[in-house]
Motif scaffolding. Sequence first.
Motif, mmCIF file in Angstrom:
data_model
loop_
_atom_site.group_PDB
_atom_site.id
_atom_site.type_symbol
_atom_site.label_atom_id
_atom_site.label_comp_id
_atom_site.label_asym_id
_atom_site.label_seq_id
_atom_site.Cartn_x
_atom_site.Cartn_y
_atom_site.Cartn_z
ATOM 1 N N GLU A 152 0.860 -1.199 0.000
ATOM 2 C CA GLU A 152 0.000 0.000 0.000
ATOM 3 C C GLU A 152 0.886 1.235 0.000
ATOM 4 O O GLU A 152 1.887 1.298 0.709
ATOM 5 C CB GLU A 152 -0.919 0.019 1.224
ATOM 6 N N VAL A 172 -2.960 3.713 -3.452
ATOM 7 C CA VAL A 172 -3.066 2.486 -4.230
ATOM 8 C C VAL A 172 -2.753 1.285 -3.348
ATOM 9 O O VAL A 172 -1.889 1.352 -2.468
ATOM 10 C CB VAL A 172 -2.107 2.518 -5.453
ATOM 11 N N LEU A 173 -3.502 0.191 -3.561
ATOM 12 C CA LEU A 173 -3.182 -1.111 -2.992
ATOM 13 C C LEU A 173 -2.482 -1.928 -4.071
ATOM 14 O O LEU A 173 -2.841 -1.835 -5.251
ATOM 15 C CB LEU A 173 -4.447 -1.830 -2.524
ATOM 16 N N ASP A 223 -0.494 -5.679 -5.461
ATOM 17 C CA ASP A 223 -0.223 -7.108 -5.378
ATOM 18 C C ASP A 223 1.271 -7.274 -5.107
ATOM 19 O O ASP A 223 2.099 -6.916 -5.942
ATOM 20 C CB ASP A 223 -0.597 -7.771 -6.704
ATOM 21 N N LEU A 267 -5.427 -8.631 -1.657
ATOM 22 C CA LEU A 267 -4.569 -7.965 -2.635
ATOM 23 C C LEU A 267 -4.542 -8.666 -3.997
ATOM 24 O O LEU A 267 -3.916 -8.155 -4.935
ATOM 25 C CB LEU A 267 -3.141 -7.877 -2.072
ATOM 26 N N LYS A 302 -4.977 -6.784 -7.564
ATOM 27 C CA LYS A 302 -4.522 -5.397 -7.491
ATOM 28 C C LYS A 302 -3.330 -5.210 -8.434
ATOM 29 O O LYS A 302 -2.642 -6.176 -8.788
ATOM 30 C CB LYS A 302 -4.117 -5.029 -6.058
#
Length: 225
Positions: A24, A42-43, A45, A65, A68
């Motif tokens: 994050e 933003v989140l 992966d 996640l 993402k």
Amino acid sequence: MKRSILFDTETTGLDPATGDRVIEIAALELVGDLPTGKSYHVLLDPERDVPEEASRVHGFTRADLEGKPKFADVADKFLAFVGDDDALIAHNARFDFGFLNAELKRAGRKPLNMDRMVDTLDMARERFPGMPNSLDALCRRFGVDLSARTTHNALLDCKLLAEVYVELMGGRQHGLGLMADGEQAPAVVYDGPAERTVVRVHPSAAALAAHASFVEKLKDPIWNS
């Protein structure tokens, strides 16, 4: 007026050198050390598992996640928001710089210049030596509402840190400077009580007598005019 960026990250662990990744990123734009309302969030992966101990800190699991974007997908947008402004502000900034620069290197981008780093933890330690200077401790010290902070959410932490940073820089009045033609001065927020309390002091008879005795010794005292 000076533009700067205040930011925070959440990660899968404590050390990017051992494979921990950013999950994050949150950033707020400041102008004159005050938030403008512009933000980036933003989140991500992390392309790896999220250990249970990390999930207990920030509340995100691997399942949260999935799907993402990966850091490489958002690197250019993040760098565009950060821009070339001098100050990049974070609490325990070396941690966040270390992780972001590891991600930028992995994505084939230039690292953030460490000369831009402003660490509010260093600022707090200088101002309050020997005292607890975590973000929670500083919020309590400055009267910043912590009721929404149940986990280490990066966007919420940025908003809390923005309030703390203003106080570390001297309070809200610090951000009020001379405006250029056409600019509107930011509103001054008064956080005090709605009404002033008037305290009246009633001197004792002995105090009044002592005052009268003192006045009698003065030549042409103005009190007797």
